[in-house]
Enzyme design. Sequence first.
Site, PDB file in Angstrom:
ATOM      1  N   ARG A  87       0.812  -1.229   0.000  1.00  0.00           N
ATOM      2  CA  ARG A  87       0.000   0.000   0.000  1.00  0.00           C
ATOM      3  C   ARG A  87       0.840   1.272   0.000  1.00  0.00           C
ATOM      4  NH1 ARG A  87      -2.916  -3.146   3.657  1.00  0.00           N
ATOM      5  NH2 ARG A  87      -4.696  -4.121   2.673  1.00  0.00           N
ATOM      6  N   LYS A 125       2.745  11.260 -11.237  1.00  0.00           N
ATOM      7  CA  LYS A 125       1.973  10.333 -12.072  1.00  0.00           C
ATOM      8  C   LYS A 125       2.813   9.086 -12.294  1.00  0.00           C
ATOM      9  CE  LYS A 125      -1.108  13.288 -14.765  1.00  0.00           C
ATOM     10  NZ  LYS A 125      -1.448  13.773 -16.123  1.00  0.00           N
ATOM     11  N   GLU A 184       9.356  19.071 -24.951  1.00  0.00           N
ATOM     12  CA  GLU A 184       8.600  19.345 -23.724  1.00  0.00           C
ATOM     13  C   GLU A 184       9.087  20.647 -23.080  1.00  0.00           C
ATOM     14  OE1 GLU A 184       6.017  17.562 -22.948  1.00  0.00           O
ATOM     15  OE2 GLU A 184       6.312  15.624 -23.924  1.00  0.00           O
ATOM     16  N   LYS A 196       6.633  23.140 -13.832  1.00  0.00           N
ATOM     17  CA  LYS A 196       5.833  21.937 -13.590  1.00  0.00           C
ATOM     18  C   LYS A 196       5.426  21.872 -12.109  1.00  0.00           C
ATOM     19  CE  LYS A 196       4.562  17.376 -14.360  1.00  0.00           C
ATOM     20  NZ  LYS A 196       4.642  16.157 -15.090  1.00  0.00           N
ATOM     21  N   GLU A 225      -5.190  16.718 -11.229  1.00  0.00           N
ATOM     22  CA  GLU A 225      -5.741  17.049 -12.550  1.00  0.00           C
ATOM     23  C   GLU A 225      -7.273  17.122 -12.510  1.00  0.00           C
ATOM     24  OE1 GLU A 225      -3.546  15.042 -15.618  1.00  0.00           O
ATOM     25  OE2 GLU A 225      -4.848  15.834 -17.171  1.00  0.00           O
ATOM     26  N   ARG A 228      -3.763  21.364 -14.812  1.00  0.00           N
ATOM     27  CA  ARG A 228      -2.696  20.412 -15.161  1.00  0.00           C
ATOM     28  C   ARG A 228      -2.815  19.987 -16.616  1.00  0.00           C
ATOM     29  NH1 ARG A 228       0.122  15.877 -11.245  1.00  0.00           N
ATOM     30  NH2 ARG A 228       1.557  15.094 -12.836  1.00  0.00           N
ATOM     31  N   ASN A 268      -0.730  19.286 -21.620  1.00  0.00           N
ATOM     32  CA  ASN A 268      -1.015  18.452 -22.793  1.00  0.00           C
ATOM     33  C   ASN A 268      -1.054  19.238 -24.093  1.00  0.00           C
ATOM     34  OD1 ASN A 268      -1.234  15.993 -21.434  1.00  0.00           O
ATOM     35  ND2 ASN A 268      -3.276  16.555 -20.720  1.00  0.00           N
ATOM     36  N   HIS A 323      -0.527  17.521 -27.412  1.00  0.00           N
ATOM     37  CA  HIS A 323      -0.603  16.078 -27.180  1.00  0.00           C
ATOM     38  C   HIS A 323      -1.803  15.413 -27.848  1.00  0.00           C
ATOM     39  CE1 HIS A 323       2.615  16.981 -24.471  1.00  0.00           C
ATOM     40  NE2 HIS A 323       2.682  15.757 -23.987  1.00  0.00           N
ATOM     41  N   HIS A 378      -0.711  12.208 -29.814  1.00  0.00           N
ATOM     42  CA  HIS A 378      -1.078  10.822 -29.501  1.00  0.00           C
ATOM     43  C   HIS A 378      -1.518  10.085 -30.759  1.00  0.00           C
ATOM     44  CE1 HIS A 378      -1.788  12.025 -25.055  1.00  0.00           C
ATOM     45  NE2 HIS A 378      -0.552  11.626 -25.265  1.00  0.00           N
ATOM     46  N   HIS A 413       7.975  10.232 -28.629  1.00  0.00           N
ATOM     47  CA  HIS A 413       6.886  11.044 -28.070  1.00  0.00           C
ATOM     48  C   HIS A 413       7.167  12.544 -28.271  1.00  0.00           C
ATOM     49  CE1 HIS A 413       3.711  12.294 -25.374  1.00  0.00           C
ATOM     50  NE2 HIS A 413       4.586  12.942 -24.621  1.00  0.00           N
TER      51      HIS A 413
HETATM   52  P1  NAD Z   1      12.717   5.954 -21.875  1.00  0.00           P
HETATM   53  O1  NAD Z   1      12.628   5.830 -20.424  1.00  0.00           O
HETATM   54  O2  NAD Z   1      12.308   4.797 -22.709  1.00  0.00           O
HETATM   55  O3  NAD Z   1      14.197   6.392 -22.269  1.00  0.00           O
HETATM   56  C1  NAD Z   1      14.518   6.547 -23.630  1.00  0.00           C
HETATM   57  C2  NAD Z   1      15.729   5.696 -24.011  1.00  0.00           C
HETATM   58  O4  NAD Z   1      16.890   6.297 -23.464  1.00  0.00           O
HETATM   59  C3  NAD Z   1      15.689   4.277 -23.470  1.00  0.00           C
HETATM   60  O5  NAD Z   1      16.254   3.427 -24.440  1.00  0.00           O
HETATM   61  C4  NAD Z   1      16.599   4.346 -22.251  1.00  0.00           C
HETATM   62  O6  NAD Z   1      17.178   3.103 -21.973  1.00  0.00           O
HETATM   63  C5  NAD Z   1      17.624   5.334 -22.702  1.00  0.00           C
HETATM   64  N1  NAD Z   1      18.283   6.105 -21.659  1.00  0.00           N
HETATM   65  C6  NAD Z   1      17.723   6.725 -20.608  1.00  0.00           C
HETATM   66  N2  NAD Z   1      18.629   7.475 -19.979  1.00  0.00           N
HETATM   67  C7  NAD Z   1      19.793   7.300 -20.611  1.00  0.00           C
HETATM   68  C8  NAD Z   1      21.095   7.834 -20.432  1.00  0.00           C
HETATM   69  N3  NAD Z   1      21.360   8.750 -19.514  1.00  0.00           N
HETATM   70  N4  NAD Z   1      22.072   7.396 -21.259  1.00  0.00           N
HETATM   71  C9  NAD Z   1      21.794   6.492 -22.251  1.00  0.00           C
HETATM   72  N5  NAD Z   1      20.571   6.002 -22.507  1.00  0.00           N
HETATM   73  C10 NAD Z   1      19.592   6.412 -21.680  1.00  0.00           C
HETATM   74  O7  NAD Z   1      11.840   7.196 -22.423  1.00  0.00           O
HETATM   75  P2  NAD Z   1      11.543   8.655 -21.862  1.00  0.00           P
HETATM   76  O8  NAD Z   1      11.373   9.481 -23.063  1.00  0.00           O
HETATM   77  O9  NAD Z   1      12.515   9.065 -20.813  1.00  0.00           O
HETATM   78  O10 NAD Z   1      10.139   8.450 -21.141  1.00  0.00           O
HETATM   79  C11 NAD Z   1       8.993   8.069 -21.860  1.00  0.00           C
HETATM   80  C12 NAD Z   1       7.979   7.538 -20.890  1.00  0.00           C
HETATM   81  O11 NAD Z   1       7.648   8.564 -19.956  1.00  0.00           O
HETATM   82  C13 NAD Z   1       6.680   7.103 -21.545  1.00  0.00           C
HETATM   83  O12 NAD Z   1       6.306   5.845 -21.069  1.00  0.00           O
HETATM   84  C14 NAD Z   1       5.681   8.164 -21.078  1.00  0.00           C
HETATM   85  O13 NAD Z   1       4.371   7.649 -20.954  1.00  0.00           O
HETATM   86  C15 NAD Z   1       6.252   8.558 -19.752  1.00  0.00           C
HETATM   87  N6  NAD Z   1       5.865   9.901 -19.287  1.00  0.00           N
HETATM   88  C16 NAD Z   1       5.380   9.998 -18.023  1.00  0.00           C
HETATM   89  C17 NAD Z   1       5.016  11.233 -17.528  1.00  0.00           C
HETATM   90  C18 NAD Z   1       4.538  11.354 -16.116  1.00  0.00           C
HETATM   91  O14 NAD Z   1       4.094  12.446 -15.724  1.00  0.00           O
HETATM   92  N7  NAD Z   1       4.635  10.309 -15.335  1.00  0.00           N
HETATM   93  C19 NAD Z   1       5.163  12.384 -18.323  1.00  0.00           C
HETATM   94  C20 NAD Z   1       5.675  12.236 -19.609  1.00  0.00           C
HETATM   95  C21 NAD Z   1       6.032  10.985 -20.086  1.00  0.00           C
HETATM   96  N1  GLY Z   2       2.989  14.974 -18.168  1.00  0.00           N
HETATM   97  C1  GLY Z   2       1.691  15.426 -17.796  1.00  0.00           C
HETATM   98  C2  GLY Z   2       1.464  15.551 -16.333  1.00  0.00           C
HETATM   99  O1  GLY Z   2       2.319  15.305 -15.534  1.00  0.00           O
HETATM  100  O2  GLY Z   2       0.389  15.905 -15.937  1.00  0.00           O
END
Ligand code: NAD
Ligand code: GLY
Length: 372
Positions: free
Chosen positions: A130, A152, A194, A236, A246, A251, A255, A258, A262, A275
């Site tokens: 939990r 999130k 972003e 942020k 949200e 919040r 987007n 987006h 998407h 993305h």
């Molecule tokens: P990712 O985590 O897949 O990283 C991208 C690539 O870079 C991967 O291959 C990873 O292994 C590599 N990598 C990461 N750091 C590295 C480093 N320092 N050196 C070498 N390689 C490295 O992708 P991302 O773009 O970081 O994140 C995308 C994800 O984030 C999606 O799933 C998306 O839904 C999520 N997201 C979440 C939120 C939120 O608020 N929680 C907001 C935006 C996106």
């Molecule tokens: N990336 C969108 C949010 O955190 O709300």
Amino acid sequence: MSSPEQTVQVDLASRSYDISIGHGHLGTIGSLTRSWLQLADEQPLKCLIITDTNVMQPHATAAKQSLDAVGAETRVIAVNAGEGAKSLQEASDLYDQLVDFRADRKTIVMAVGGGVVGDLAGFVAATYARGLRFIQAPTTLLAMVDSSVGGKTGVNHPKGKNLIGAFHQPAGVLIDTATMETLPEREYRAGLAEVIKYGVILDVEFFDWLEQNIDGLNRRDPDVMRHVVARSCELKAWVVREDEYETKGLRAVLNYGHTYAHAFEALSGYGQLLHGEAVSIGMICGSRLAARLGRINSSDTERQAKLLTAVGLPVEVPSAMHDQHDAILNCMLLDKKTVAGDLKFVLPDRIGHVETIGGIDSDTVLACLAGD
Ligand code: NAD
Ligand code: GLY
């Protein structure tokens, strides 16, 4: 080489936390973790570090060494790199690891990686026993400026991205911009979309500053990186403070771009268009839509396109998608902002300010796939 750190606070009453931003200070994550959790040196600290196969060396190993040096009991688990790791199966495997590690309510989960690792580890932390305390050490630009802040967490369902999740704020975020030295160029540039988005939605002065620092952005100059990350995190943090769950509409401004993005991501096949690349194109479509509705001057769309292009991001819809009108609209209808079939778009009325607008007819939405 390390330099002085800067702290941005996320102000959420009992869930408040610090974001420590520096260049070369990942090695302090052990002592920072003790400080964030208010644990004295002699108190036990047990930490499951979740990373991916690309980030394990050198970053997760450095985090582990730092924790070991402050007397923590640590275990590192590397999931396969890529979006596929954001699954319930992977979460279940991590629960098994926590059981095997004899985790208790005081065990910490730490994410060292990009948004995939952060979302997955955060979800595991939110749900195991939990809720375990959670620390983020983001290593992609996207994770530094967006996903590691705001709580999130989640995994994907085969039918949709991020469909299973929870809000779970971290206890602290350490952003070492030096970890980006190993980040592939394309991933870095995707994160810049972003960053530019923050300027368009909330801060014209930041947008101006980005325009004036294109060379530093392209060279990943450490001082430029520091300001980019710190200002994005401040913006942020403000949005999250005002609308943590949200529910107030604010919040949702995050987007911008987006709704189109998407659809582009889904139609190109996830992974083809990163993305951030889809968001870059989506922002330009959104700004064109705002111009068609008479809400913004087209010169402001051109300004955004010029900056995005200058940092190596795409701004035009791939030609293969131009005629896929039904498919694009169907993807957009799955967007979280859609209510009772009414597509909603975050649209700028000037650089630095946006509003959420509904009731737009689909022909107008589709007309913005191409420039005039
Ligand atoms: P990712 O985590 O897949 O990283 C991208 C690539 O870079 C991967 O291959 C990873 O292994 C590599 N990598 C990461 N750091 C590295 C480093 N320092 N050196 C070498 N390689 C490295 O992708 P991302 O773009 O970081 O994140 C995308 C994800 O984030 C999606 O799933 C998306 O839904 C999520 N997201 C979440 C939120 C939120 O608020 N929680 C907001 C935006 C996106
Ligand atoms: N990336 C969108 C949010 O955190 O709300």
